[in-house]
Design a protein around this motif. Structure first.
Motif, PDB file in Angstrom:
ATOM      1  N   ILE A 140       2.639   0.057  -5.301  1.00  0.00           N
ATOM      2  CA  ILE A 140       2.662  -1.215  -4.568  1.00  0.00           C
ATOM      3  C   ILE A 140       3.600  -2.205  -5.259  1.00  0.00           C
ATOM      4  O   ILE A 140       4.345  -2.950  -4.605  1.00  0.00           O
ATOM      5  CB  ILE A 140       1.218  -1.768  -4.411  1.00  0.00           C
ATOM      6  N   ASP A 141       3.623  -2.168  -6.568  1.00  0.00           N
ATOM      7  CA  ASP A 141       4.566  -3.022  -7.291  1.00  0.00           C
ATOM      8  C   ASP A 141       6.019  -2.635  -6.956  1.00  0.00           C
ATOM      9  O   ASP A 141       6.882  -3.498  -6.771  1.00  0.00           O
ATOM     10  CB  ASP A 141       4.303  -2.917  -8.802  1.00  0.00           C
ATOM     11  N   VAL A 142       6.280  -1.330  -6.859  1.00  0.00           N
ATOM     12  CA  VAL A 142       7.635  -0.868  -6.494  1.00  0.00           C
ATOM     13  C   VAL A 142       7.988  -1.373  -5.087  1.00  0.00           C
ATOM     14  O   VAL A 142       9.108  -1.826  -4.838  1.00  0.00           O
ATOM     15  CB  VAL A 142       7.724   0.678  -6.562  1.00  0.00           C
ATOM     16  N   PHE A 143       7.030  -1.294  -4.170  1.00  0.00           N
ATOM     17  CA  PHE A 143       7.301  -1.773  -2.803  1.00  0.00           C
ATOM     18  C   PHE A 143       7.608  -3.278  -2.826  1.00  0.00           C
ATOM     19  O   PHE A 143       8.488  -3.758  -2.118  1.00  0.00           O
ATOM     20  CB  PHE A 143       6.105  -1.511  -1.880  1.00  0.00           C
ATOM     21  N   ASN A 144       6.848  -4.015  -3.617  1.00  0.00           N
ATOM     22  CA  ASN A 144       7.100  -5.452  -3.761  1.00  0.00           C
ATOM     23  C   ASN A 144       8.520  -5.716  -4.252  1.00  0.00           C
ATOM     24  O   ASN A 144       9.230  -6.559  -3.717  1.00  0.00           O
ATOM     25  CB  ASN A 144       6.111  -6.050  -4.791  1.00  0.00           C
ATOM     26  N   GLN A 145       8.881  -4.974  -5.284  1.00  0.00           N
ATOM     27  CA  GLN A 145      10.232  -5.150  -5.836  1.00  0.00           C
ATOM     28  C   GLN A 145      11.297  -4.774  -4.807  1.00  0.00           C
ATOM     29  O   GLN A 145      12.335  -5.415  -4.704  1.00  0.00           O
ATOM     30  CB  GLN A 145      10.402  -4.280  -7.079  1.00  0.00           C
ATOM     31  N   ALA A 146      11.018  -3.708  -4.066  1.00  0.00           N
ATOM     32  CA  ALA A 146      11.991  -3.249  -3.064  1.00  0.00           C
ATOM     33  C   ALA A 146      12.193  -4.318  -1.992  1.00  0.00           C
ATOM     34  O   ALA A 146      13.330  -4.628  -1.611  1.00  0.00           O
ATOM     35  CB  ALA A 146      11.512  -1.942  -2.440  1.00  0.00           C
ATOM     36  N   ALA A 147      11.092  -4.871  -1.513  1.00  0.00           N
ATOM     37  CA  ALA A 147      11.194  -5.903  -0.470  1.00  0.00           C
ATOM     38  C   ALA A 147      11.973  -7.107  -1.004  1.00  0.00           C
ATOM     39  O   ALA A 147      12.833  -7.673  -0.310  1.00  0.00           O
ATOM     40  CB  ALA A 147       9.800  -6.310  -0.006  1.00  0.00           C
ATOM     41  N   ALA A 148      11.690  -7.485  -2.250  1.00  0.00           N
ATOM     42  CA  ALA A 148      12.389  -8.631  -2.842  1.00  0.00           C
ATOM     43  C   ALA A 148      13.880  -8.333  -3.022  1.00  0.00           C
ATOM     44  O   ALA A 148      14.723  -9.232  -2.920  1.00  0.00           O
ATOM     45  CB  ALA A 148      11.756  -8.985  -4.187  1.00  0.00           C
ATOM     46  N   LEU A 149      14.189  -7.076  -3.240  1.00  0.00           N
ATOM     47  CA  LEU A 149      15.581  -6.661  -3.455  1.00  0.00           C
ATOM     48  C   LEU A 149      16.378  -6.637  -2.150  1.00  0.00           C
ATOM     49  O   LEU A 149      17.603  -6.694  -2.156  1.00  0.00           O
ATOM     50  CB  LEU A 149      15.553  -5.264  -4.106  1.00  0.00           C
ATOM     51  N   GLY A 150      15.662  -6.539  -1.035  1.00  0.00           N
ATOM     52  CA  GLY A 150      16.357  -6.522   0.256  1.00  0.00           C
ATOM     53  C   GLY A 150      16.157  -5.254   1.050  1.00  0.00           C
ATOM     54  O   GLY A 150      16.732  -5.097   2.132  1.00  0.00           O
ATOM     55  N   VAL A 151      15.367  -4.319   0.527  1.00  0.00           N
ATOM     56  CA  VAL A 151      15.111  -3.078   1.265  1.00  0.00           C
ATOM     57  C   VAL A 151      14.405  -3.407   2.583  1.00  0.00           C
ATOM     58  O   VAL A 151      13.491  -4.239   2.624  1.00  0.00           O
ATOM     59  CB  VAL A 151      14.241  -2.114   0.414  1.00  0.00           C
ATOM     60  N   LEU A 152      14.848  -2.747   3.662  1.00  0.00           N
ATOM     61  CA  LEU A 152      14.240  -2.956   4.988  1.00  0.00           C
ATOM     62  C   LEU A 152      13.417  -1.752   5.426  1.00  0.00           C
ATOM     63  O   LEU A 152      12.362  -1.905   6.028  1.00  0.00           O
ATOM     64  CB  LEU A 152      15.336  -3.216   6.030  1.00  0.00           C
ATOM     65  N   HIS A 153      13.930  -0.560   5.137  1.00  0.00           N
ATOM     66  CA  HIS A 153      13.272   0.675   5.597  1.00  0.00           C
ATOM     67  C   HIS A 153      12.649   1.396   4.419  1.00  0.00           C
ATOM     68  O   HIS A 153      13.331   1.682   3.432  1.00  0.00           O
ATOM     69  CB  HIS A 153      14.296   1.626   6.229  1.00  0.00           C
ATOM     70  N   LEU A 154      11.389   1.719   4.549  1.00  0.00           N
ATOM     71  CA  LEU A 154      10.708   2.476   3.496  1.00  0.00           C
ATOM     72  C   LEU A 154      10.289   3.827   4.060  1.00  0.00           C
ATOM     73  O   LEU A 154       9.506   3.896   5.016  1.00  0.00           O
ATOM     74  CB  LEU A 154       9.473   1.714   3.013  1.00  0.00           C
ATOM     75  N   HIS A 155      10.821   4.889   3.489  1.00  0.00           N
ATOM     76  CA  HIS A 155      10.449   6.238   3.906  1.00  0.00           C
ATOM     77  C   HIS A 155       9.399   6.758   2.931  1.00  0.00           C
ATOM     78  O   HIS A 155       9.672   6.854   1.730  1.00  0.00           O
ATOM     79  CB  HIS A 155      11.680   7.146   3.921  1.00  0.00           C
ATOM     80  N   LEU A 156       8.242   7.078   3.450  1.00  0.00           N
ATOM     81  CA  LEU A 156       7.149   7.605   2.609  1.00  0.00           C
ATOM     82  C   LEU A 156       7.202   9.117   2.715  1.00  0.00           C
ATOM     83  O   LEU A 156       6.932   9.696   3.774  1.00  0.00           O
ATOM     84  CB  LEU A 156       5.811   7.060   3.104  1.00  0.00           C
ATOM     85  N   SER A 157       7.560   9.741   1.611  1.00  0.00           N
ATOM     86  CA  SER A 157       7.889  11.155   1.662  1.00  0.00           C
ATOM     87  C   SER A 157       7.236  11.912   0.509  1.00  0.00           C
ATOM     88  O   SER A 157       6.378  11.400  -0.196  1.00  0.00           O
ATOM     89  CB  SER A 157       9.433  11.252   1.614  1.00  0.00           C
ATOM     90  N   GLY A 158       7.666  13.176   0.317  1.00  0.00           N
ATOM     91  CA  GLY A 158       7.118  13.976  -0.767  1.00  0.00           C
ATOM     92  C   GLY A 158       8.094  15.068  -1.149  1.00  0.00           C
ATOM     93  O   GLY A 158       9.301  14.868  -1.011  1.00  0.00           O
ATOM     94  N   GLY A 159       7.585  16.260  -1.410  1.00  0.00           N
ATOM     95  CA  GLY A 159       6.259  16.830  -1.211  1.00  0.00           C
ATOM     96  C   GLY A 159       5.637  16.389   0.124  1.00  0.00           C
ATOM     97  O   GLY A 159       6.336  16.008   1.056  1.00  0.00           O
ATOM     98  N   GLU A 160       4.372  16.509   0.167  1.00  0.00           N
ATOM     99  CA  GLU A 160       3.638  16.090   1.345  1.00  0.00           C
ATOM    100  C   GLU A 160       2.907  14.780   1.015  1.00  0.00           C
ATOM    101  O   GLU A 160       1.944  14.790   0.234  1.00  0.00           O
ATOM    102  CB  GLU A 160       2.649  17.183   1.769  1.00  0.00           C
TER     103      GLU A 160
END
Ligand code: SF4
Ligand code: FES
Length: 374
Positions: free
Chosen positions: A58-78
């Motif tokens: 969740i901290d990484v997602f926070n940082q990503a949003a603050a950085l300007g990321v718009l699309h988050l792909h939740l991937s793996g593995g599964e």
């Protein structure tokens, strides 16, 4: 930053010249019930106890949003192997990120899909390995996988979450492309993505069994063109052709460190999926530095930005802003030098050798598949 890198890129004022990333691929886990021979994950997988915790993601997602990321792909593995998938999705949605779940479907129940919908999941990308239970389960190395995928697609459709069906095509299922497109329509998908196998990670071991033939590739190209015409307005068809048979390489990742970044299950931040195959680079984790510092300032992300790092023929080529010299990891794998022109390019001195090797390998009688170990 090393002086070599500093002298060849935007290091003087990287923040001013490098745009923020648009997309982030969060590889939540390497755990996966399937055993696909074309898996592009690394040979050495991250174990469950090395994975980032819920709070760390969740901290990484926070940082990503603050950085300007718009699309988050939740991937793996599964990604469904993570018990906190719904919680992670909810957190990402609350940050305004567009969330795309990339899944095999195995591990998802109807209740879980409803929970993901309620959490605000924006999009599902469901993989298929073939169009029949026998064929698909043989490729996936997982009995019952096909039937589960069909059920998952219907549960997703019932929630109204837009669905993309994606298939990796290779010598053993290349003849099914038309049927895959028809299956995607039956499943209610708005988009189908058919990508020819890439030989990164585990897939490299199966090159002789999976490399399509020239005839297959030409037939596939005609099939896709006809289907695009036939299903215009009904289904978007994305097709990634076999680059070993192309004249020019693909603009891998839209250019190194230009558009997106990957975070591995243990938090290592990479410019692309296979970047760790380049031995001269070291990659930091989100436990060591901020996402912003890694994106803008790390040697690894700056290594192949711009064009000052390029050798000839790329350096003076008019296409260098189109394909950025191709794929660095493919150059590493095929030329032994990540700075080399991608050997797929007709201007590469290695192209003829690649063509000979491709024709030889694709003509081999199908080798036994080496399944991804779990
Ligand atoms: Fe692309 Fe380099 Fe080939 Fe030009 S020479 S087309 S930049 S790979
Ligand atoms: Fe790494 Fe293409 S996979 S640059």
């Amino acid at each position: 930053m090393s002086s070599a890198v500093a002298s060849t890129n935007q290091a003087a004022d990287p923040v001013a010249r490098v745009p923020p990333p648009m997309a982030m691929l969060a590889e939540l886990t390497h755990r996966c019930p399937l055993a696909c021979p074309y898996c592009s994950n690394p040979i050495a997988l991250t174990t469950a106890d090395e994975e980032l915790s819920t709070a760390e993601w969740i901290d990484v997602f926070n940082q990503a949003a603050a950085l300007g990321v718009l699309h988050l792909h939740l991937s793996g593995g599964e990604p469904a192997a993570r018990r906190d998938l719904v919680e992670l999705t909810r957190a990402a949605v609350s940050l305004g990120l567009y969330t795309n779940l990339i899944t095999s479907g195995v591990g998802l129940t109807e209740a879980r899909i409803n929970d993901l919908a309620e959490a605000g999941l924006d999009h599902v990308q469901l993989s298929i390995q073939g169009v029949s239970p026998e064929g698909a389960d043989r490729i996936a190395g997982y009995k019952g996988g096909y039937e589960r995928k069909m059920a998952v697609a219907s549960w997703v459709a019932a929630t109204g979450i837009p669905l993309t069906v994606n298939a990796v095509c290779h010598r053993q299922n290349m003849g099914e492309i038309e049927a895959m497109i028809e299956l995607a329509i039956r499943l209610g998908a708005r988009r189908v993505e058919i990508a020819t196998v890439q030989f990164h990670g585990w897939a490299e071991r199966n090159k002789a069994a999976l490399l399509p033939t020239r005839e297959q590739v030409e037939h596939a190209t005609r099939t896709v063109a006809a289907a695009r015409e036939k299903y215009q307005g009904i289904l978007v068809i994305d097709y990634v052709p076999a680059d070993y048979y192309s004249q020019y390489p693909k603009a891998c990742m839209g250019g190194w460190g230009r558009v997106g970044l990957n975070v591995t299950p243990s938090g290592r931040v990479l410019p692309c999926h296979a970047a760790e195959t380049i031995p001269s680079l070291t990659f930091k984790t989100v436990r060591e530095d901020t996402l912003s510092a890694i994106w803008y300032e790390s040697d690894a992300f700056n290594a192949y930005r711009g064009d000052a790092w390029m050798a000839e023929p790329c350096r003076s080529c008019e296409r260098k802003q189109v394909d950025f010299g191709g794929c660095r990891c493919q150059a590493m794998a095929l030329a032994g030098d990540a700075r080399a022109t991608d050997p797929v390019c007709i201007r590469s001195p290695l192209r003829e050798r690649l063509t000979r090797d491709t024709d030889r390998l694709s003509a081999m009688s199908p080798a036994t598949l080496s399944y991804r170990g779990r």
